[in-house]
Design a protein around this motif. Sequence first.
Motif, PDB file in Angstrom:
ATOM      1  N   SER A   1       1.183  -1.375   0.152  1.00 61.56           N
ATOM      2  CA  SER A   1      -0.334   0.057  -0.616  1.00 61.56           C
ATOM      3  C   SER A   1       0.843   1.179  -0.022  1.00 61.56           C
ATOM      4  O   SER A   1       1.458   1.633   0.868  1.00 61.56           O
ATOM      5  N   PRO A   2       1.083   2.389  -1.331  1.00 62.98           N
ATOM      6  CA  PRO A   2       0.398   1.918  -2.475  1.00 62.98           C
ATOM      7  C   PRO A   2       0.510   0.626  -3.132  1.00 62.98           C
ATOM      8  O   PRO A   2       1.651   0.361  -3.461  1.00 62.98           O
ATOM      9  N   LYS A   3       0.056   0.227  -4.051  1.00 66.26           N
ATOM     10  CA  LYS A   3      -0.130  -1.258  -5.156  1.00 66.26           C
ATOM     11  C   LYS A   3       0.655  -0.848  -6.002  1.00 66.26           C
ATOM     12  O   LYS A   3       1.776  -0.649  -6.692  1.00 66.26           O
ATOM     13  N   ASP A   4      -0.195  -0.218  -7.052  1.00 60.60           N
ATOM     14  CA  ASP A   4      -0.046   0.236  -8.698  1.00 60.60           C
ATOM     15  C   ASP A   4       1.157   1.390  -9.014  1.00 60.60           C
ATOM     16  O   ASP A   4       2.226   0.559  -9.554  1.00 60.60           O
ATOM     17  N   THR A   5       1.834   1.992  -7.670  1.00 62.39           N
ATOM     18  CA  THR A   5       2.104   3.188  -8.633  1.00 62.39           C
ATOM     19  C   THR A   5       2.791   4.059  -6.849  1.00 62.39           C
ATOM     20  O   THR A   5       1.855   4.078  -6.616  1.00 62.39           O
TER      21      THR A   5
ATOM     22  N   SER B   1       2.924 -14.165  10.204  1.00 64.78           N
ATOM     23  CA  SER B   1       1.897 -13.285   9.417  1.00 64.78           C
ATOM     24  C   SER B   1       0.951 -12.186  10.618  1.00 64.78           C
ATOM     25  O   SER B   1       0.967 -12.031  11.831  1.00 64.78           O
ATOM     26  N   GLY B   2      -0.073 -11.630   9.639  1.00 65.58           N
ATOM     27  CA  GLY B   2      -0.579  -9.952  10.049  1.00 65.58           C
ATOM     28  C   GLY B   2      -0.020  -9.151  10.573  1.00 65.58           C
ATOM     29  O   GLY B   2      -0.678  -8.206  11.189  1.00 65.58           O
ATOM     30  N   SER B   3       1.624  -9.353  10.365  1.00 67.24           N
ATOM     31  CA  SER B   3       1.975  -8.062  10.626  1.00 67.24           C
ATOM     32  C   SER B   3       1.929  -7.433   9.619  1.00 67.24           C
ATOM     33  O   SER B   3       2.330  -7.372   8.361  1.00 67.24           O
ATOM     34  N   GLU B   4       2.812  -5.664   9.473  1.00 65.72           N
ATOM     35  CA  GLU B   4       3.663  -4.969   8.218  1.00 65.72           C
ATOM     36  C   GLU B   4       4.608  -4.655   9.095  1.00 65.72           C
ATOM     37  O   GLU B   4       4.177  -3.869  10.348  1.00 65.72           O
ATOM     38  N   GLU B   5       5.120  -3.841   8.087  1.00 69.14           N
ATOM     39  CA  GLU B   5       6.205  -2.896   8.180  1.00 69.14           C
ATOM     40  C   GLU B   5       5.916  -1.142   6.711  1.00 69.14           C
ATOM     41  O   GLU B   5       5.714  -1.033   6.000  1.00 69.14           O
ATOM     42  N   ASN B   6       6.704  -0.516   7.477  1.00 65.71           N
ATOM     43  CA  ASN B   6       6.761   0.558   6.451  1.00 65.71           C
ATOM     44  C   ASN B   6       8.555   1.046   5.953  1.00 65.71           C
ATOM     45  O   ASN B   6       9.146   1.082   6.702  1.00 65.71           O
ATOM     46  N   LEU B   7       7.776   1.008   4.781  1.00 63.19           N
ATOM     47  CA  LEU B   7       9.274   1.288   4.289  1.00 63.19           C
ATOM     48  C   LEU B   7       9.279   3.030   4.000  1.00 63.19           C
ATOM     49  O   LEU B   7       8.562   3.360   2.754  1.00 63.19           O
ATOM     50  N   ASP B   8      10.155   3.516   3.933  1.00 61.12           N
ATOM     51  CA  ASP B   8      10.354   5.111   3.223  1.00 61.12           C
ATOM     52  C   ASP B   8      11.621   5.708   2.680  1.00 61.12           C
ATOM     53  O   ASP B   8      12.447   4.740   2.766  1.00 61.12           O
ATOM     54  N   ILE B   9      10.996   5.616   1.178  1.00 62.77           N
ATOM     55  CA  ILE B   9      11.693   5.449   0.168  1.00 62.77           C
ATOM     56  C   ILE B   9      12.131   6.882  -0.535  1.00 62.77           C
ATOM     57  O   ILE B   9      10.763   7.671  -0.559  1.00 62.77           O
ATOM     58  N   THR B  10      12.850   7.289  -0.483  1.00 59.46           N
ATOM     59  CA  THR B  10      13.393   8.327  -1.286  1.00 59.46           C
ATOM     60  C   THR B  10      14.132   8.770  -2.585  1.00 59.46           C
ATOM     61  O   THR B  10      15.324   8.667  -2.707  1.00 59.46           O
ATOM     62  N   ILE B  11      13.957   9.108  -3.657  1.00 64.35           N
ATOM     63  CA  ILE B  11      13.993   9.561  -5.041  1.00 64.35           C
ATOM     64  C   ILE B  11      14.481  10.923  -4.832  1.00 64.35           C
ATOM     65  O   ILE B  11      13.938  11.777  -4.989  1.00 64.35           O
TER      66      ILE B  11
ATOM     67  N   PRO C   1       7.631 -19.042  -3.904  1.00 65.93           N
ATOM     68  CA  PRO C   1       7.799 -17.747  -3.927  1.00 65.93           C
ATOM     69  C   PRO C   1       6.442 -17.049  -3.423  1.00 65.93           C
ATOM     70  O   PRO C   1       5.720 -17.883  -5.583  1.00 65.93           O
ATOM     71  N   VAL C   2       5.669 -16.116  -3.514  1.00 64.20           N
ATOM     72  CA  VAL C   2       5.092 -14.478  -4.306  1.00 64.20           C
ATOM     73  C   VAL C   2       5.415 -13.684  -4.386  1.00 64.20           C
ATOM     74  O   VAL C   2       6.157 -13.134  -3.798  1.00 64.20           O
ATOM     75  N   LYS C   3       4.940 -12.916  -5.581  1.00 69.18           N
ATOM     76  CA  LYS C   3       5.505 -11.962  -5.953  1.00 69.18           C
ATOM     77  C   LYS C   3       4.551 -11.016  -6.168  1.00 69.18           C
ATOM     78  O   LYS C   3       3.500 -11.198  -6.248  1.00 69.18           O
ATOM     79  N   THR C   4       4.799  -9.083  -5.777  1.00 67.28           N
ATOM     80  CA  THR C   4       3.944  -7.826  -5.962  1.00 67.28           C
ATOM     81  C   THR C   4       5.145  -7.439  -6.340  1.00 67.28           C
ATOM     82  O   THR C   4       5.663  -7.310  -6.348  1.00 67.28           O
ATOM     83  N   ALA C   5       3.959  -6.240  -6.807  1.00 64.63           N
ATOM     84  CA  ALA C   5       5.034  -4.667  -7.615  1.00 64.63           C
ATOM     85  C   ALA C   5       4.485  -3.760  -7.316  1.00 64.63           C
ATOM     86  O   ALA C   5       3.423  -3.496  -7.293  1.00 64.63           O
TER      87      ALA C   5
ATOM     88  N   VAL D   1       3.984  -2.850   3.422  1.00 66.19           N
ATOM     89  CA  VAL D   1       3.874  -3.943   3.416  1.00 66.19           C
ATOM     90  C   VAL D   1       3.477  -4.762   4.620  1.00 66.19           C
ATOM     91  O   VAL D   1       3.803  -4.967   5.720  1.00 66.19           O
ATOM     92  N   LYS D   2       2.591  -5.906   3.968  1.00 66.42           N
ATOM     93  CA  LYS D   2       1.689  -6.020   5.298  1.00 66.42           C
ATOM     94  C   LYS D   2       1.744  -7.926   4.734  1.00 66.42           C
ATOM     95  O   LYS D   2       1.988  -8.312   3.351  1.00 66.42           O
ATOM     96  N   ASN D   3       2.000  -8.673   5.678  1.00 64.85           N
ATOM     97  CA  ASN D   3       2.060 -10.535   5.953  1.00 64.85           C
ATOM     98  C   ASN D   3       0.583 -10.500   5.308  1.00 64.85           C
ATOM     99  O   ASN D   3      -0.031 -10.349   7.072  1.00 64.85           O
ATOM    100  N   SER D   4      -0.356 -11.007   4.743  1.00 64.45           N
ATOM    101  CA  SER D   4      -2.060 -11.585   4.730  1.00 64.45           C
ATOM    102  C   SER D   4      -2.522 -12.492   4.961  1.00 64.45           C
ATOM    103  O   SER D   4      -3.125 -13.020   4.770  1.00 64.45           O
ATOM    104  N   GLY D   5      -1.101 -13.713   4.873  1.00 55.34           N
ATOM    105  CA  GLY D   5      -1.326 -14.794   5.006  1.00 55.34           C
ATOM    106  C   GLY D   5      -1.163 -15.567   6.788  1.00 55.34           C
ATOM    107  O   GLY D   5      -0.938 -14.895   6.968  1.00 55.34           O
ATOM    108  N   SER D   6      -0.661 -16.909   6.126  1.00 59.10           N
ATOM    109  CA  SER D   6      -1.282 -17.523   7.432  1.00 59.10           C
ATOM    110  C   SER D   6      -0.071 -17.770   7.859  1.00 59.10           C
ATOM    111  O   SER D   6       0.337 -18.665   8.888  1.00 59.10           O
ATOM    112  N   LYS D   7       0.985 -17.803   7.087  1.00 58.98           N
ATOM    113  CA  LYS D   7       2.375 -17.839   7.419  1.00 58.98           C
ATOM    114  C   LYS D   7       3.636 -16.825   7.250  1.00 58.98           C
ATOM    115  O   LYS D   7       3.188 -16.076   6.546  1.00 58.98           O
ATOM    116  N   ASP D   8       4.280 -17.030   8.598  1.00 54.54           N
ATOM    117  CA  ASP D   8       5.193 -15.530   8.453  1.00 54.54           C
ATOM    118  C   ASP D   8       6.204 -16.216   7.126  1.00 54.54           C
ATOM    119  O   ASP D   8       6.701 -17.161   6.883  1.00 54.54           O
TER     120      ASP D   8
END
Length: 219
Positions: free
Chosen positions: A43-47, A121-131, A161-165, A66-73
Amino acid sequence: MNKLFRFIPLLLLISGICIFPVASVFAEDDNDTKKKDIDITLSPKDTLFNISNMKPGDWAPRTITVKNSGSKDFTYQMESRNNGDTKLFNELLMEIKADDKELYSGKLAEFKSVGARKLVSGSEENLDITIRFPAHLGNEFQGLEAAFTLNFTAESKNSAPVKTATKGQIDSGGPKSNGFSLPATSTSIFNLLLIGIVLVSGGIVMMIIGHYRRIKSSA
């Protein structure tokens, strides 16, 4: 007794009609509540970056969750990929932080990975990215675009493995967008301002000297 047997098929039909919707509801609820083993969401996902008219010295901070929405770590990694021209892409700088800890600082084109990061599982973290658009880049970089993808891969034992972008788009402006001309470097801007100050100061000094001479000659 024979009359009773005649009603048995009808009773079975009515019972089936009544029971089927209830069974369907329980089946749907079971499907809805069942989680995937590995499920990484962004989140945000697309752009993440969509920046127009970026100039030397500019920077653009963004935060992605970035969130772990699955049942496994799982552990995940982030990588970058160029999707367009290389000229501007090769010069852009990127910084990545998590909880104020620096994970990467350098050229976007040279970024390989943040290393494996664990999410239960169920946790999330924020990544601060600067260009960052380096301040020393000159007019040859106006009117250029950089397009890239930040790829995330989540992995866990005994699971595929599961990928997203998420995507990034940087436009350096210039003649393509609004016809303005970029200064060669940020140092050139400083030099121009310094020259202007010197000329104005020199003009003021000359006016004072001229005024002093007129007063002296009239005396």
